[in-house]
Design a protein around this motif. Structure first.
Motif, PDB file in Angstrom:
ATOM      1  N   ILE A 295       0.865  -1.176   0.000  1.00 27.93           N
ATOM      2  CA  ILE A 295       0.000   0.000   0.000  1.00 27.93           C
ATOM      3  C   ILE A 295       0.904   1.229   0.000  1.00 27.93           C
ATOM      4  O   ILE A 295       2.013   1.192   0.544  1.00 27.93           O
ATOM      5  N   GLY A 296       0.434   2.305  -0.626  1.00 24.35           N
ATOM      6  CA  GLY A 296       1.264   3.493  -0.722  1.00 24.35           C
ATOM      7  C   GLY A 296       0.444   4.767  -0.725  1.00 24.35           C
ATOM      8  O   GLY A 296      -0.768   4.762  -1.002  1.00 24.35           O
ATOM      9  N   TYR A 297       1.116   5.857  -0.401  1.00 24.08           N
ATOM     10  CA  TYR A 297       0.495   7.185  -0.404  1.00 24.08           C
ATOM     11  C   TYR A 297       1.512   8.182  -0.944  1.00 24.08           C
ATOM     12  O   TYR A 297       2.708   8.118  -0.604  1.00 24.08           O
TER      13      TYR A 297
ATOM     14  N   SER B 257      -2.544   4.039  -3.308  1.00 16.42           N
ATOM     15  CA  SER B 257      -2.362   2.899  -4.213  1.00 16.42           C
ATOM     16  C   SER B 257      -2.336   1.593  -3.419  1.00 16.42           C
ATOM     17  O   SER B 257      -1.962   1.563  -2.237  1.00 16.42           O
ATOM     18  N   LEU B 258      -2.732   0.527  -4.094  1.00 16.78           N
ATOM     19  CA  LEU B 258      -2.762  -0.813  -3.521  1.00 16.78           C
ATOM     20  C   LEU B 258      -2.389  -1.799  -4.627  1.00 16.78           C
ATOM     21  O   LEU B 258      -2.871  -1.670  -5.758  1.00 16.78           O
ATOM     22  N   GLY B 259      -1.524  -2.751  -4.294  1.00 18.50           N
ATOM     23  CA  GLY B 259      -1.110  -3.708  -5.309  1.00 18.50           C
ATOM     24  C   GLY B 259      -0.821  -5.074  -4.729  1.00 18.50           C
ATOM     25  O   GLY B 259      -0.522  -5.218  -3.534  1.00 18.50           O
TER      26      GLY B 259
ATOM     27  N   ALA C 261      -4.227  -0.953  -8.148  1.00 18.21           N
ATOM     28  CA  ALA C 261      -5.234   0.091  -8.317  1.00 18.21           C
ATOM     29  C   ALA C 261      -4.750   1.331  -7.577  1.00 18.21           C
ATOM     30  O   ALA C 261      -4.039   1.237  -6.564  1.00 18.21           O
ATOM     31  N   SER C 262      -5.126   2.488  -8.088  1.00 18.27           N
ATOM     32  CA  SER C 262      -4.761   3.744  -7.431  1.00 18.27           C
ATOM     33  C   SER C 262      -5.914   4.737  -7.558  1.00 18.27           C
ATOM     34  O   SER C 262      -6.701   4.675  -8.514  1.00 18.27           O
TER      35      SER C 262
END
Length: 244
Positions: A175-177, A211-213, A228-229
């Motif tokens: 997960i990201g920001y 974002s999530l991957g 997905a983002s």
């Protein structure tokens, strides 16, 4: 030295695009009803030469952690030629532009526990373009755009954070920001009744991205990726007290 790595690269690129052709404009009001033809000739040429230098530094002396710093510099020269012969508004434009860009990035990756990685980075981006209109002719009634533009500059900051987890030998998720903010400044010639000229703050852009991957390796030699983002962004431009 031990635990320290340095990299450097230089790239030069030159591009030329040329176009020309004849057109037959149909001008008029079909409801009158009539249309009359206006033949025109168009030609254009764009020459671009860019040189890019990139440097990187990576340190792995801290347990379970990697620190990095990167720098990227670009110098670009563009020559633009555009001309229309015939028609209601023939024009001629010859513009040279010099652009200078700088980008700095620093951050770290750490894995305090097996299968879990935390990453964070900060990026600073600066770019400035200066325009020189050596030849600029436009028909009466036309506007001065873009011949009165003299300079465009932008400065941007970006913060990125990410967490990756290897839940199993065949499954990894992250997960990201990311937060990005950019300001723009434009410098123009003076235009009677419109602007006194000089540099003005022209725009601001802010963006938040989540974002999530997932990465799956169900079988040997097979890898499946799904991501997905979502981005929430806002752009605003300044009026600068000009009613027009």
């Amino acid at each position: 030295w031990a635990n320290l790595a340095f990299s450097a690269a230089v790239q030069s690129e030159w591009t030329r695009q040329t176009g020309l052709g004849d057109e037959n404009l149909r001008i008029g009001n079909p409801a009158i009803p009539f249309l009359f033809s206006v033949p025109i000739s168009l030609s254009s040429q764009l020459d671009t030469h860019a040189t890019t230098e990139q440097f990187g530094l990576r340190y792995t002396g801290v347990p379970h952690t990697a620190l990095f710093a990167e720098g990227r510099f670009q110098q670009e020269a563009r020559g633009t030629f555009e001309r229309q012969i015939g028609g209601a508004e023939p024009f001629l434009r010859r513009t040279d532009a010099d652009a200078d860009g700088k980008e700095f990035r620093a951050g770290w990756h750490t894995s305090p526990w097996p299968g879990v990685t935390f990453s964070a980075s900060y990026k600073r981006r600066e770019r400035r373009t200066d325009y020189a209109n050596s030849e600029y002719v436009i028909a009466a009634g036309g506007g001065p755009y873009p011949g009165f533009l003299r300079q465009r500059a932008s400065t941007g900051d970006e913060v990125d954070a990410r967490v990756a987890w290897r839940a199993a030998s065949w499954w990894q998720t992250h997960i990201g920001y990311r937060l990005a903010a950019t300001d723009y400044v434009t410098a123009t010639d003076a235009l009677a009744g419109t602007t006194p000229g000089g540099a003005v703050f022209s725009a601001n852009h802010d963006a938040h991205t989540w974002s999530l991957g997932h990465t799956l390796t169900p079988f040997r030699r097979w890898t499946l990726n799904a991501s997905a983002s979502y981005t929430d962004s806002r752009a605003s431009s300044a009026q600068n007290g000009v009613a027009s």
